[in-house]
Design a protein around this motif. Structure first.
Motif, PDB file in Angstrom:
ATOM      1  N   LEU A 168       0.772  -1.148  -0.140  1.00 26.01           N
ATOM      2  CA  LEU A 168      -0.044   0.138   0.030  1.00 26.01           C
ATOM      3  C   LEU A 168       0.860   1.167   0.071  1.00 26.01           C
ATOM      4  O   LEU A 168       1.471   1.578   0.939  1.00 26.01           O
ATOM      5  CB  LEU A 168      -0.980  -0.080   1.262  1.00 26.01           C
ATOM      6  CG  LEU A 168      -1.778   1.153   1.185  1.00 26.01           C
ATOM      7  CD1 LEU A 168      -2.753   0.867   0.291  1.00 26.01           C
ATOM      8  CD2 LEU A 168      -2.776   0.996   2.476  1.00 26.01           C
ATOM      9  N   GLN A 169       0.889   1.829  -1.035  1.00 28.92           N
ATOM     10  CA  GLN A 169       1.839   3.117  -1.122  1.00 28.92           C
ATOM     11  C   GLN A 169       0.793   4.350  -2.047  1.00 28.92           C
ATOM     12  O   GLN A 169       0.112   4.026  -2.822  1.00 28.92           O
ATOM     13  CB  GLN A 169       2.967   2.868  -2.190  1.00 28.92           C
ATOM     14  CG  GLN A 169       3.870   1.889  -1.566  1.00 28.92           C
ATOM     15  CD  GLN A 169       5.063   1.620  -2.600  1.00 28.92           C
ATOM     16  OE1 GLN A 169       4.802   2.129  -3.790  1.00 28.92           O
ATOM     17  NE2 GLN A 169       6.099   0.919  -2.252  1.00 28.92           N
ATOM     18  N   LEU A 170       0.967   5.587  -1.654  1.00 33.40           N
ATOM     19  CA  LEU A 170       0.183   6.611  -2.010  1.00 33.40           C
ATOM     20  C   LEU A 170       1.002   7.069  -3.269  1.00 33.40           C
ATOM     21  O   LEU A 170       1.948   7.664  -3.092  1.00 33.40           O
ATOM     22  CB  LEU A 170       0.219   7.730  -0.918  1.00 33.40           C
ATOM     23  CG  LEU A 170      -0.683   8.771  -1.611  1.00 33.40           C
ATOM     24  CD1 LEU A 170      -2.096   8.239  -1.815  1.00 33.40           C
ATOM     25  CD2 LEU A 170      -0.660   9.908  -0.438  1.00 33.40           C
ATOM     26  N   THR A 171       0.446   6.623  -4.332  1.00 31.14           N
ATOM     27  CA  THR A 171       1.007   7.041  -5.445  1.00 31.14           C
ATOM     28  C   THR A 171       0.073   7.514  -6.645  1.00 31.14           C
ATOM     29  O   THR A 171      -1.112   7.021  -6.479  1.00 31.14           O
ATOM     30  CB  THR A 171       1.857   5.897  -6.388  1.00 31.14           C
ATOM     31  OG1 THR A 171       0.474   4.854  -6.802  1.00 31.14           O
ATOM     32  CG2 THR A 171       2.886   5.364  -5.610  1.00 31.14           C
ATOM     33  N   ALA A 172       0.328   8.331  -7.521  1.00 36.37           N
ATOM     34  CA  ALA A 172      -0.690   8.921  -8.681  1.00 36.37           C
ATOM     35  C   ALA A 172      -0.321   8.287  -9.946  1.00 36.37           C
ATOM     36  O   ALA A 172       0.573   7.827 -10.233  1.00 36.37           O
ATOM     37  CB  ALA A 172      -0.530  10.176  -8.686  1.00 36.37           C
ATOM     38  N   ALA A 173      -1.467   8.297 -10.612  1.00 37.46           N
ATOM     39  CA  ALA A 173      -1.275   7.631 -12.130  1.00 37.46           C
ATOM     40  C   ALA A 173      -0.267   8.904 -12.913  1.00 37.46           C
ATOM     41  O   ALA A 173      -0.412  10.116 -12.631  1.00 37.46           O
ATOM     42  CB  ALA A 173      -2.653   7.887 -12.603  1.00 37.46           C
ATOM     43  N   THR A 174       0.255   8.371 -13.950  1.00 37.14           N
ATOM     44  CA  THR A 174       0.916   9.417 -14.667  1.00 37.14           C
ATOM     45  C   THR A 174       0.194   9.843 -15.885  1.00 37.14           C
ATOM     46  O   THR A 174      -0.801   9.454 -16.218  1.00 37.14           O
ATOM     47  CB  THR A 174       2.189   8.626 -15.271  1.00 37.14           C
ATOM     48  OG1 THR A 174       1.742   7.563 -16.183  1.00 37.14           O
ATOM     49  CG2 THR A 174       3.211   8.254 -14.029  1.00 37.14           C
ATOM     50  N   LEU A 175       0.612  10.920 -16.527  1.00 33.96           N
ATOM     51  CA  LEU A 175      -0.181  11.537 -17.887  1.00 33.96           C
ATOM     52  C   LEU A 175       0.140  10.616 -19.018  1.00 33.96           C
ATOM     53  O   LEU A 175       1.210  10.926 -19.825  1.00 33.96           O
ATOM     54  CB  LEU A 175       0.348  13.075 -17.778  1.00 33.96           C
ATOM     55  CG  LEU A 175      -0.370  13.718 -18.954  1.00 33.96           C
ATOM     56  CD1 LEU A 175      -2.061  13.779 -18.714  1.00 33.96           C
ATOM     57  CD2 LEU A 175      -0.006  15.152 -19.166  1.00 33.96           C
ATOM     58  N   SER A 176      -0.517   9.341 -19.012  1.00 36.47           N
ATOM     59  CA  SER A 176      -0.346   8.482 -20.228  1.00 36.47           C
ATOM     60  C   SER A 176      -1.668   7.998 -20.355  1.00 36.47           C
ATOM     61  O   SER A 176      -2.671   7.813 -19.522  1.00 36.47           O
ATOM     62  CB  SER A 176       0.668   7.503 -20.020  1.00 36.47           C
ATOM     63  OG  SER A 176       0.543   6.909 -18.830  1.00 36.47           O
ATOM     64  N   ILE A 177      -1.628   7.216 -21.614  1.00 36.87           N
ATOM     65  CA  ILE A 177      -3.024   6.342 -21.801  1.00 36.87           C
ATOM     66  C   ILE A 177      -3.375   5.716 -20.687  1.00 36.87           C
ATOM     67  O   ILE A 177      -4.630   5.584 -20.157  1.00 36.87           O
ATOM     68  CB  ILE A 177      -3.036   5.796 -23.225  1.00 36.87           C
ATOM     69  CG1 ILE A 177      -2.881   6.475 -24.238  1.00 36.87           C
ATOM     70  CG2 ILE A 177      -4.287   5.015 -23.320  1.00 36.87           C
ATOM     71  CD1 ILE A 177      -4.108   7.907 -24.361  1.00 36.87           C
ATOM     72  N   PRO A 178      -2.386   4.631 -20.257  1.00 30.79           N
ATOM     73  CA  PRO A 178      -3.119   3.706 -18.951  1.00 30.79           C
ATOM     74  C   PRO A 178      -2.946   4.584 -17.874  1.00 30.79           C
ATOM     75  O   PRO A 178      -4.054   4.097 -17.087  1.00 30.79           O
ATOM     76  CB  PRO A 178      -1.586   2.883 -19.033  1.00 30.79           C
ATOM     77  CG  PRO A 178      -1.080   2.863 -20.251  1.00 30.79           C
ATOM     78  CD  PRO A 178      -1.293   4.189 -20.659  1.00 30.79           C
ATOM     79  N   GLY A 179      -2.251   5.421 -17.524  1.00 31.01           N
ATOM     80  CA  GLY A 179      -2.645   6.522 -16.591  1.00 31.01           C
ATOM     81  C   GLY A 179      -3.986   6.968 -16.408  1.00 31.01           C
ATOM     82  O   GLY A 179      -4.499   7.286 -15.446  1.00 31.01           O
ATOM     83  N   LEU A 180      -4.192   7.447 -17.622  1.00 33.26           N
ATOM     84  CA  LEU A 180      -5.556   8.092 -17.685  1.00 33.26           C
ATOM     85  C   LEU A 180      -6.628   6.924 -17.376  1.00 33.26           C
ATOM     86  O   LEU A 180      -7.494   7.457 -16.573  1.00 33.26           O
ATOM     87  CB  LEU A 180      -5.925   8.664 -19.107  1.00 33.26           C
ATOM     88  CG  LEU A 180      -7.106   9.449 -19.338  1.00 33.26           C
ATOM     89  CD1 LEU A 180      -7.115  10.576 -18.586  1.00 33.26           C
ATOM     90  CD2 LEU A 180      -7.163   9.818 -20.848  1.00 33.26           C
ATOM     91  N   LEU A 181      -6.376   5.806 -17.956  1.00 30.26           N
ATOM     92  CA  LEU A 181      -7.464   4.863 -17.601  1.00 30.26           C
ATOM     93  C   LEU A 181      -7.619   4.570 -16.046  1.00 30.26           C
ATOM     94  O   LEU A 181      -8.768   4.629 -15.392  1.00 30.26           O
ATOM     95  CB  LEU A 181      -7.345   3.608 -18.308  1.00 30.26           C
ATOM     96  CG  LEU A 181      -7.448   3.832 -19.905  1.00 30.26           C
ATOM     97  CD1 LEU A 181      -6.922   2.250 -20.509  1.00 30.26           C
ATOM     98  CD2 LEU A 181      -8.771   4.126 -20.370  1.00 30.26           C
TER      99      LEU A 181
END
Length: 90
Positions: free
Chosen positions: A55-68
């Motif tokens: 369990l880590q607090l991470t954000a999605a990246t600005l990419s297609i998989p990250g957007l999904l």
């Protein structure tokens, strides 16, 4: 990820989540961006938990998989927000 990328990802993820989620959601552009940013953190954290088992607090990246991942997280955030609004009205 810098703040401009978070705002762009938040706007895209929030707008897509509001379009996909059934029913009417109130709020303007700022709430959509905030919802998308929160969704990126929820989705990124859940994706990391499923992928690595930690369990880590991470954000999605600005990419297609990250957007999904961010859109899925934003849908979860919309659901939780509607539950919170319903319980506070009673």
């Amino acid at each position: 990820m810098n703040i401009i990328a978070w705002v762009i990802l938040g706007l895209l993820a929030g707008a897509l989540a509001k379009a996909v989620y059934p029913g009417h959601q109130s709020g303007g552009t700022i709430s959509t961006i905030i919802l998308g940013i929160v969704g990126a953190f929820i989705g990124g954290t859940l994706f990391t938990l499923i992928r690595t088992g930690t369990l880590q607090l991470t954000a999605a990246t600005l990419s297609i998989p990250g957007l999904l991942v961010a859109v899925i997280g934003a849908i979860i955030a919309i659901y939780l927000w509607t539950l919170f609004q319903r319980s506070s009205r009673v």
